[in-house]
Design an enzyme around this catalytic site. Sequence first.
Site, PDB file in Angstrom:
ATOM      1  N   ASN A   1       0.898  -1.266  -0.160  1.00  0.00           N
ATOM      2  CA  ASN A   1      -0.058  -0.047   0.046  1.00  0.00           C
ATOM      3  C   ASN A   1       0.904   1.240   0.174  1.00  0.00           C
ATOM      4  OD1 ASN A   1      -1.570   2.119   0.605  1.00  0.00           O
ATOM      5  ND2 ASN A   1      -2.031   1.457   2.657  1.00  0.00           N
TER       6      ASN A   1
ATOM      7  N   LYS B   1       0.297   4.233  -0.254  1.00  0.00           N
ATOM      8  CA  LYS B   1      -0.498   5.360   0.075  1.00  0.00           C
ATOM      9  C   LYS B   1      -0.247   6.845  -0.768  1.00  0.00           C
ATOM     10  CE  LYS B   1      -0.093   3.405   4.721  1.00  0.00           C
ATOM     11  NZ  LYS B   1      -0.004   3.411   6.255  1.00  0.00           N
TER      12      LYS B   1
ATOM     13  N   HIS C   1      -9.672   1.616   4.532  1.00  0.00           N
ATOM     14  CA  HIS C   1      -8.363   1.777   5.381  1.00  0.00           C
ATOM     15  C   HIS C   1      -8.445   2.843   6.596  1.00  0.00           C
ATOM     16  CE1 HIS C   1      -4.273   2.795   6.311  1.00  0.00           C
ATOM     17  NE2 HIS C   1      -3.790   1.637   5.633  1.00  0.00           N
TER      18      HIS C   1
ATOM     19  N   GLU D   1      -6.680   4.984   7.946  1.00  0.00           N
ATOM     20  CA  GLU D   1      -6.437   6.461   7.399  1.00  0.00           C
ATOM     21  C   GLU D   1      -7.653   6.851   6.604  1.00  0.00           C
ATOM     22  OE1 GLU D   1      -2.458   5.646   5.352  1.00  0.00           O
ATOM     23  OE2 GLU D   1      -1.820   5.188   7.391  1.00  0.00           O
TER      24      GLU D   1
ATOM     25  N   GLU E   1      -5.766  -4.416  10.681  1.00  0.00           N
ATOM     26  CA  GLU E   1      -4.650  -3.636  10.869  1.00  0.00           C
ATOM     27  C   GLU E   1      -4.921  -2.819  12.184  1.00  0.00           C
ATOM     28  OE1 GLU E   1      -2.613  -2.357   6.882  1.00  0.00           O
ATOM     29  OE2 GLU E   1      -4.230  -1.246   7.016  1.00  0.00           O
TER      30      GLU E   1
ATOM     31  N   GLY F   1       2.538   1.898  10.846  1.00  0.00           N
ATOM     32  CA  GLY F   1       3.667   3.192  10.631  1.00  0.00           C
ATOM     33  C   GLY F   1       4.327   3.258  11.925  1.00  0.00           C
TER      34      GLY F   1
ATOM     35  N   SER G   1       3.464  -2.301  10.431  1.00  0.00           N
ATOM     36  CA  SER G   1       4.648  -2.425  10.648  1.00  0.00           C
ATOM     37  C   SER G   1       5.213  -3.787  10.187  1.00  0.00           C
ATOM     38  CB  SER G   1       5.173  -2.144  11.961  1.00  0.00           C
ATOM     39  OG  SER G   1       4.846  -0.740  12.195  1.00  0.00           O
TER      40      SER G   1
HETATM   41  P1  PGA Z   1       2.735   0.181   7.580  1.00  0.00           P
HETATM   42  O1  PGA Z   1       1.292   0.372   7.090  1.00  0.00           O
HETATM   43  O2  PGA Z   1       3.232  -1.180   6.969  1.00  0.00           O
HETATM   44  O3  PGA Z   1       3.570   1.228   7.330  1.00  0.00           O
HETATM   45  O4  PGA Z   1       2.591   0.021   8.954  1.00  0.00           O
HETATM   46  C1  PGA Z   1       0.454  -0.627   6.838  1.00  0.00           C
HETATM   47  C2  PGA Z   1      -0.706   0.072   6.156  1.00  0.00           C
HETATM   48  O5  PGA Z   1      -1.599   1.234   6.616  1.00  0.00           O
HETATM   49  O6  PGA Z   1      -1.448  -0.618   5.357  1.00  0.00           O
END
Ligand code: PGA
Length: 256
Positions: free
Chosen positions: A10, A12, A96, A98, A168, A174, A214
């Site tokens: 992903n 982003k 997601h 976010e 998630e 992140g 992560s």
């Molecule tokens: P990350 O993000 O691997 O940077 O933690 C995962 C995601 O938001 O899909």
Amino acid sequence: MPRGPLIAGNWKMHKTIPESIQFLDALFPILKSGDEKHVYLAVPFTALAATSQHAASKSVSIGAQTMHYETQGAYTGEISSKMLLDAGASFTLIGHSERRQFFGCTNKDVNMTAKKALSEGLTPIICIGESLQQREAGDTEAFLETQIQEGLKGFSSNEIEKLVLAYEPIWAIGTGQTATPDLAEKTHKHCRAILAKYWSPSTAEAVPILYGGSVKPDNIASLLKQPNIDGALIGGASLDPKLFIEIIQISRKTYS
Ligand code: PGA
């Protein structure tokens, strides 16, 4: 058919068109025939058409990070399933954290969007996950049940079997703080039990459930060894082709 391993990047809000093409050129040499079922990249809208064209004869699935549930209309700034298909997408992330946190996406939006995606032949990757506060208050299981039940309300077993779920935990996205394999497995098992409760055990067994938050080359193996973890949704580590390739290679050796 095996549920995994499914390794989904992903990106982003990262990567221009030339950067996306450069990434693909680094990825192509390690792809094997049939990998379009195992390697997914959710790219920015602006890079969708170029990456799809560049990857047309290669074994990787290109998709989007969100979409709108209407086919067309006065929705400034939004992108429809028709546009995603036109640009070459085969899947889309939906809900997601976010999108939920910063752009007001609700379980009802997830429901309508996933329904639309399925009806157009796009594979929805439905994202769910609790906040740290909810985890600490002991609300995780009930919260995930609501996200699944409301997000997938009214879906037939046949529809459920065509989608992918991504668990998630928001506190792990992140942050460098991954859920332990035991905790992730326990939560994935719970999600599968919810699918069995509202649909059927056989439907629940058919759905790939990805872990996200992560994920890196050094923790992917222990996660994929868990019986209910079928792959990963990867943000940060999917931006660097070296790390992403390493994760794919480890997934081939560890998932069974
Ligand atoms: P990350 O993000 O691997 O940077 O933690 C995962 C995601 O938001 O899909």
